[in-house]
Design a protein around this motif. Structure first.
Motif, PDB file in Angstrom:
ATOM      1  N   LEU A 291      -8.000  -3.612  -6.128  1.00 55.71           N
ATOM      2  CA  LEU A 291      -7.362  -4.266  -4.917  1.00 55.71           C
ATOM      3  C   LEU A 291      -5.865  -4.012  -5.381  1.00 55.71           C
ATOM      4  CD1 LEU A 291      -9.396  -7.350  -4.390  1.00 55.71           C
ATOM      5  CD2 LEU A 291      -8.656  -5.658  -2.737  1.00 55.71           C
ATOM      6  N   HIS A 292      -5.486  -4.205  -6.527  1.00 55.13           N
ATOM      7  CA  HIS A 292      -4.115  -4.191  -6.996  1.00 55.13           C
ATOM      8  C   HIS A 292      -3.306  -2.915  -6.572  1.00 55.13           C
ATOM      9  CE1 HIS A 292      -0.621  -5.375  -9.573  1.00 55.13           C
ATOM     10  NE2 HIS A 292      -0.793  -4.241 -10.102  1.00 55.13           N
ATOM     11  N   ARG A 293      -4.170  -1.435  -7.070  1.00 55.18           N
ATOM     12  CA  ARG A 293      -3.845  -0.533  -6.685  1.00 55.18           C
ATOM     13  C   ARG A 293      -3.653  -0.114  -5.059  1.00 55.18           C
ATOM     14  NH1 ARG A 293      -6.780   1.704 -11.410  1.00 55.18           N
ATOM     15  NH2 ARG A 293      -8.653   1.714 -10.130  1.00 55.18           N
ATOM     16  N   ALA A 294      -4.670  -0.634  -4.372  1.00 48.06           N
ATOM     17  CA  ALA A 294      -4.384  -0.753  -2.947  1.00 48.06           C
ATOM     18  C   ALA A 294      -3.272  -1.261  -2.466  1.00 48.06           C
ATOM     19  CB  ALA A 294      -5.779  -1.264  -2.370  1.00 48.06           C
ATOM     20  N   GLY A 295      -2.917  -2.477  -2.970  1.00 46.48           N
ATOM     21  CA  GLY A 295      -1.880  -3.432  -2.674  1.00 46.48           C
ATOM     22  C   GLY A 295      -0.555  -2.390  -3.073  1.00 46.48           C
ATOM     23  N   ALA A 296      -0.478  -1.747  -4.206  1.00 47.18           N
ATOM     24  CA  ALA A 296       0.877  -0.920  -4.575  1.00 47.18           C
ATOM     25  C   ALA A 296       0.863   0.210  -3.517  1.00 47.18           C
ATOM     26  CB  ALA A 296       0.487  -0.367  -5.883  1.00 47.18           C
ATOM     27  N   VAL A 297      -0.235   0.726  -3.094  1.00 51.16           N
ATOM     28  CA  VAL A 297      -0.240   2.005  -2.081  1.00 51.16           C
ATOM     29  C   VAL A 297       0.295   1.406  -0.877  1.00 51.16           C
ATOM     30  CG1 VAL A 297      -1.683   3.396  -0.701  1.00 51.16           C
ATOM     31  CG2 VAL A 297      -1.801   3.485  -3.242  1.00 51.16           C
ATOM     32  N   ASN A 298      -0.103   0.134  -0.363  1.00 51.79           N
ATOM     33  CA  ASN A 298       0.255  -0.502   0.825  1.00 51.79           C
ATOM     34  C   ASN A 298       1.826  -0.682   0.659  1.00 51.79           C
ATOM     35  OD1 ASN A 298       0.699  -3.131   2.377  1.00 51.79           O
ATOM     36  ND2 ASN A 298      -1.064  -2.241   3.376  1.00 51.79           N
ATOM     37  N   ALA A 299       2.243  -1.049  -0.246  1.00 47.54           N
ATOM     38  CA  ALA A 299       3.765  -1.567  -0.568  1.00 47.54           C
ATOM     39  C   ALA A 299       4.528  -0.183  -0.110  1.00 47.54           C
ATOM     40  CB  ALA A 299       3.881  -2.180  -1.693  1.00 47.54           C
ATOM     41  N   HIS A 300       4.044   0.592  -0.630  1.00 45.21           N
ATOM     42  CA  HIS A 300       4.721   2.081  -0.358  1.00 45.21           C
ATOM     43  C   HIS A 300       4.682   2.552   0.790  1.00 45.21           C
ATOM     44  CE1 HIS A 300       6.371   3.906  -4.154  1.00 45.21           C
ATOM     45  NE2 HIS A 300       5.539   3.242  -4.840  1.00 45.21           N
ATOM     46  N   GLU A 301       3.497   2.445   1.455  1.00 44.75           N
ATOM     47  CA  GLU A 301       3.435   2.795   2.993  1.00 44.75           C
ATOM     48  C   GLU A 301       4.011   1.775   3.861  1.00 44.75           C
ATOM     49  OE1 GLU A 301      -0.880   2.850   3.304  1.00 44.75           O
ATOM     50  OE2 GLU A 301      -0.938   4.960   2.419  1.00 44.75           O
ATOM     51  N   LEU A 302       4.326   0.673   3.533  1.00 47.51           N
ATOM     52  CA  LEU A 302       4.681  -0.433   4.108  1.00 47.51           C
ATOM     53  C   LEU A 302       6.558   0.203   4.304  1.00 47.51           C
ATOM     54  CD1 LEU A 302       5.236  -3.065   6.081  1.00 47.51           C
ATOM     55  CD2 LEU A 302       4.972  -4.170   3.972  1.00 47.51           C
ATOM     56  N   PHE A 303       7.003   0.106   3.196  1.00 42.76           N
ATOM     57  CA  PHE A 303       8.489   0.121   2.951  1.00 42.76           C
ATOM     58  C   PHE A 303       9.037   1.510   3.086  1.00 42.76           C
ATOM     59  CE2 PHE A 303       8.749  -4.236   2.652  1.00 42.76           C
ATOM     60  CZ  PHE A 303       8.018  -4.936   1.647  1.00 42.76           C
ATOM     61  N   ASP A 304       8.196   2.551   2.616  1.00 44.74           N
ATOM     62  CA  ASP A 304       8.888   3.880   1.881  1.00 44.74           C
ATOM     63  C   ASP A 304       8.582   5.079   2.817  1.00 44.74           C
ATOM     64  OD1 ASP A 304       9.398   5.327  -1.576  1.00 44.74           O
ATOM     65  OD2 ASP A 304      10.723   5.367   0.326  1.00 44.74           O
ATOM     66  N   VAL A 305       8.419   4.899   4.137  1.00 48.45           N
ATOM     67  CA  VAL A 305       7.800   5.968   5.002  1.00 48.45           C
ATOM     68  C   VAL A 305       9.036   6.048   6.000  1.00 48.45           C
ATOM     69  CG1 VAL A 305       6.356   6.807   6.563  1.00 48.45           C
ATOM     70  CG2 VAL A 305       5.484   5.682   4.547  1.00 48.45           C
ATOM     71  N   ASP A 306       9.303   7.487   5.941  1.00 48.19           N
ATOM     72  CA  ASP A 306      10.701   7.671   7.031  1.00 48.19           C
ATOM     73  C   ASP A 306      10.079   7.289   8.210  1.00 48.19           C
ATOM     74  OD1 ASP A 306      11.539  10.817   5.273  1.00 48.19           O
ATOM     75  OD2 ASP A 306      12.166   8.843   5.143  1.00 48.19           O
ATOM     76  N   GLY A 307      11.000   6.686   9.208  1.00 43.88           N
ATOM     77  CA  GLY A 307      10.723   6.508  10.507  1.00 43.88           C
ATOM     78  C   GLY A 307      10.178   5.148  10.823  1.00 43.88           C
ATOM     79  N   VAL A 308       9.331   4.514  10.059  1.00 39.90           N
ATOM     80  CA  VAL A 308       8.997   3.212  10.222  1.00 39.90           C
ATOM     81  C   VAL A 308       9.213   2.237   9.167  1.00 39.90           C
ATOM     82  CG1 VAL A 308       7.221   3.951  11.669  1.00 39.90           C
ATOM     83  CG2 VAL A 308       6.711   3.675   9.188  1.00 39.90           C
TER      84      VAL A 308
END
Lengths: 134, 216
Positions: free
Chosen positions: B182-199
């Motif tokens: 879950l912790h790793r999934a959370g880390a991936v989620n944080a990247h996908e939430l904040f660090d993606v161009d365009g959104v």
């Protein structure tokens, strides 16, 4: 199979990414942040030692230390009774990241308090119950 | 359960695009581009007491890589507690202007963890993390950006490593592995939430791509 190769490549690139992109050296900083709230399995001194080792590796690799690491190390050093080292690391945070100046100056002013974690920021109006998130 | 399998799973399966709560109008954001972000402990809307602390510990990296100064979250949390804000809810109710002045922060990031679970659906095991966040200009209270993202990993319990791990957990063993997953999934989620161009977030002043970026 292709996915594994890709993944492995990304893993290696991730490790080398700091060098290639001049991005930050993260080390174990975020793991320590999690442990701090979850209930650490290591002592504060061990956490200090771990961060100091990370800083060494970052230096050797020529990679910049991320925002907050020096400040957090300084805070831990205050908790373990080494205010001189705490001041040093807080100053480094401010030097590397001028955005941290206000916070660092207030934390420095708060050093010298006794007991556990008496790092006090100058008295400000208590945050009012307005605004904020949803 | 090894790191490589988790990474493979993430790459192959977790490619859902981030969804925005509001249309992407970056005008106000560009007008008030913050140099520094104060991240508060997330609201925890899940049944897992560790979700907030776990997620908070993973947001520093994507925000910094995006080009912002991020205040040390452990220190921020402790200082706010010392000022009588004992819970994330209390911290979220506080005035962003006062919070900003306390630390010298340009913007405040409010996060809520909405889902944080593992489970089964027929013969598929899954890991699910969902979070939303909002970035507020400290001085004016203007909402600069909002986002929400769900990360879901699925695996066949009969075959996949992840699936077998979840299955063993459901049988009451290896709790640490679930927390780690879950912790790793959370880390991936944080990247996908904040660090993606365009959104995600705009590139901040320290991003190498931004003109006149401060040297790292």
């Amino acid at each position: 199979m292709a996915a594994r190769v890709l993944a492995l490549g990304l893993l290696v690139t991730g490790l080398a990414g700091c060098f290639a992109q001049q991005s930050y050296y993260w080390g174990g900083y975020q793991t320590l942040l999690y442990e701090a709230r979850r209930g650490p399995s290591t002592s504060r001194q061990q956490q200090v030692d771990s961060l100091v080792r990370d800083l060494e590796r970052a230096r050797e690799a020529g990679c910049p230390v991320p925002p907050g690491v020096h400040a957090y190390l300084g805070y831990l050093q205050h908790l373990t009774g080494h205010d001189d080292l705490a001041r040093e690391n807080l100053q480094l945070e401010k030097t590397n990241y001028p955005e941290s100046s206000v916070m660092v100056e207030r934390l420095l002013a708060g050093l010298g308090g006794d007991g556990d974690a008496q790092v006090v920021i100058d008295a400000l109006p208590t945050p009012a119950a307005n605004g904020g998130a949803r | 359960m090894n790191r490589l399998d988790a990474l493979v799973a993430a790459l192959v399966l977790a490619l859902a695009p981030a969804c925005a709560l509001a249309p992407r109008d970056y005008t106000a954001y560009r007008a008030h581009l913050p140099r520094s972000i104060l991240v508060l402990p997330p609201l925890n809307e899940t049944t897992d007491a560790l979700a907030s602390a776990s997620y908070l510990s993973t947001v520093t990296e994507p925000l910094c890589e995006r080009g912002y100064y991020v205040f040390p979250v452990a220190v921020v949390t402790r200082v706010l507690e010392q000022h009588g804000l004992a819970t994330a809810e209390a911290m979220h109710r506080a005035s962003p202007r006062v919070l900003g002045e306390m630390f010298g922060a340009d913007a405040v990031m409010y996060v809520a963890v909405e889902e944080w679970s593992t489970g089964f659906l027929l013969l598929e095991s899954y890991v699910q993390v969902k979070a939303r966040a909002r970035l507020v200009d400290a001085a004016t209270g203007i909402v600069l950006w909002e986002g929400e993202h769900e990360t879901r990993w699925q695996d066949d319990v009969r075959v996949g490593r992840l699936g077998r791990t979840i299955a063993r957990v459901a049988a009451g063993r290896i709790v640490n592995t679930v927390m780690d997953t879950l912790h790793r999934a959370g880390a991936v989620n944080a990247h996908e939430l904040f660090d993606v161009d365009g959104v995600g977030l705009l590139e901040g002043p320290r991003h190498p791509g931004v003109q006149g970026a401060a040297p790292k």
